[in-house]
Design an enzyme around this catalytic site. Structure first.
Site, PDB file in Angstrom:
ATOM      1  N   ASP A  29     -26.100 -26.648  -3.359  1.00  0.00           N
ATOM      2  CA  ASP A  29     -27.323 -26.002  -3.844  1.00  0.00           C
ATOM      3  C   ASP A  29     -28.439 -27.025  -4.035  1.00  0.00           C
ATOM      4  O   ASP A  29     -28.175 -28.196  -4.315  1.00  0.00           O
ATOM      5  CB  ASP A  29     -27.014 -25.276  -5.168  1.00  0.00           C
ATOM      6  CG  ASP A  29     -28.049 -24.212  -5.498  1.00  0.00           C
ATOM      7  OD1 ASP A  29     -28.880 -23.874  -4.628  1.00  0.00           O
ATOM      8  OD2 ASP A  29     -28.031 -23.709  -6.641  1.00  0.00           O
ATOM      9  N   SER A  75     -23.357 -13.755   0.734  1.00  0.00           N
ATOM     10  CA  SER A  75     -23.691 -12.391   1.167  1.00  0.00           C
ATOM     11  C   SER A  75     -24.986 -11.924   0.504  1.00  0.00           C
ATOM     12  O   SER A  75     -25.600 -10.962   0.954  1.00  0.00           O
ATOM     13  CB  SER A  75     -22.527 -11.435   0.861  1.00  0.00           C
ATOM     14  OG  SER A  75     -22.071 -11.617  -0.459  1.00  0.00           O
ATOM     15  N   ASN A  77     -27.591 -14.051   0.204  1.00  0.00           N
ATOM     16  CA  ASN A  77     -28.707 -14.834   0.762  1.00  0.00           C
ATOM     17  C   ASN A  77     -29.531 -14.068   1.799  1.00  0.00           C
ATOM     18  O   ASN A  77     -30.626 -14.499   2.173  1.00  0.00           O
ATOM     19  CB  ASN A  77     -28.203 -16.157   1.363  1.00  0.00           C
ATOM     20  CG  ASN A  77     -27.827 -17.201   0.317  1.00  0.00           C
ATOM     21  OD1 ASN A  77     -26.891 -17.993   0.507  1.00  0.00           O
ATOM     22  ND2 ASN A  77     -28.534 -17.229  -0.809  1.00  0.00           N
TER      23      ASN A  77
END
Ligand code: IPE
Ligand code: IPE
Ligand code: MG
Length: 255
Positions: A29, A75, A77
């Site tokens: 991230d 899922s 994003n």
């Protein structure tokens, strides 16, 4: 109860090989913030993030990590701007095309977890090619979580179990933790011993919810494009000092 406990012990039996984790999973991230802090487009952060991916795969192999899971696209994003989603799909394509031969040469097995039906056909084909080509490799398994969401994974497992029961192939009363684990996308992969998240966020964001039951967590402030092999080593050192009890008593205190 007994069944659950033995399943857990089996899944984590070789987890602490001299304090070295068998399976490290990383929530990569901070690419967007890395780019923004430099006045660059978010895509540039993702591009730099791919270089970190290469460095960390190589380094994890050198450190004897058996399984390295990288969360690369969730899922959720898809809710980002279409242009960013397009760029992320493009980067996956480029990564497989450019790096697959190197990964294969290094003895790395590639597995991809995530929902594939909604991916563009050419990406699904590249994923299949990567998995087939490297299926016989055993130096390290690289698990790429792409279009992955843990609740979706669990719902899919429940659907397939229900279908087997309805078809008379499975006795509902026999379903235990091992049965469930076998129906997850991670079937055959040991649970992660260590989950690292970069960028300072402290949440799972729908990643490996079932599998993380007894994982150790490391939240590091570094943004993913800045994450270096030395940072990885620091996390491994910290992991080595932890006391994993799995609900029992401390092995260290008892020694
Ligand atoms: C991680 O970086 C990569 C993906 C989620 C695809 P982000 O894009 O989430 O970066 P931040 O969190 O906005 O900084
Ligand atoms: C999690 O990061 C997904 C990946 C790293 C691929 P996000 O940036 O999407 O997570 P949230 O939205 O901050 O929880
Ligand atoms: Mg993020």
């Amino acid at each position: 109860m007994t069944v659950g406990t033995s399943a857990l012990i089996e899944q984590t039996a070789d987890a602490n090989r001299g304090g070295r984790p068998t399976h490290v999973a990383i929530i990569m991230d901070g690419n967007g913030r890395w780019a923004r802090s430099r006045g660059l487009p978010r895509t540039e952060g993702h591009r730099r993030g791919v270089q970190t991916v290469r460095d960390i795969i190589r380094h994890a192999g050198q450190r004897g990590i058996g399984y390295l899971t990288l969360f690369s696209f969730s899922s959720e994003n898809w809710s980002r701007p279409a242009e960013e989603v397009h760029d992320l799909l493009m980067l996956l394509r480029m990564f497989i095309r450019k790096d697959l031969a190197d990964l294969h040469r290094a003895g790395i097995r590639v597995r991809v977890i995530g929902e594939r039906r909604s991916l563009p056909a050419d990406i699904a084909a590249l994923i299949a090619e990567a998995e087939t080509m490297t299926a016989g490799n055993d130096r390290m398994t690289l698990v790429v979580a792409f279009n992955y969401g843990s609740r979706g994974e669990i719902a899919e497992a429940v659907r397939s179990l229900a279908a087997e029961v309805a078809a008379g192939r499975l006795d509902a009363g026999s379903i235990d933790e091992k049965t469930v684990a076998r129906h997850l996308m991670t079937a055959g992969i040991p649970d992660p011993d260590l989950i690292i998240r970069t960028s300072g966020e402290q949440r799972l964001s729908n990643f490996l919810l079932w599998q993380a039951a007894y994982s150790e967590f490391a939240f590091v402030p570094t943004l993913w494009p800045d994450f270096k092999p030395e940072d990885f080593d620091r996390v491994l050192d910290d992991f080595r000092a932890r006391d994993r009890r799995f609900g029992g008593l401390s092995a260290k205190a008892g020694a």
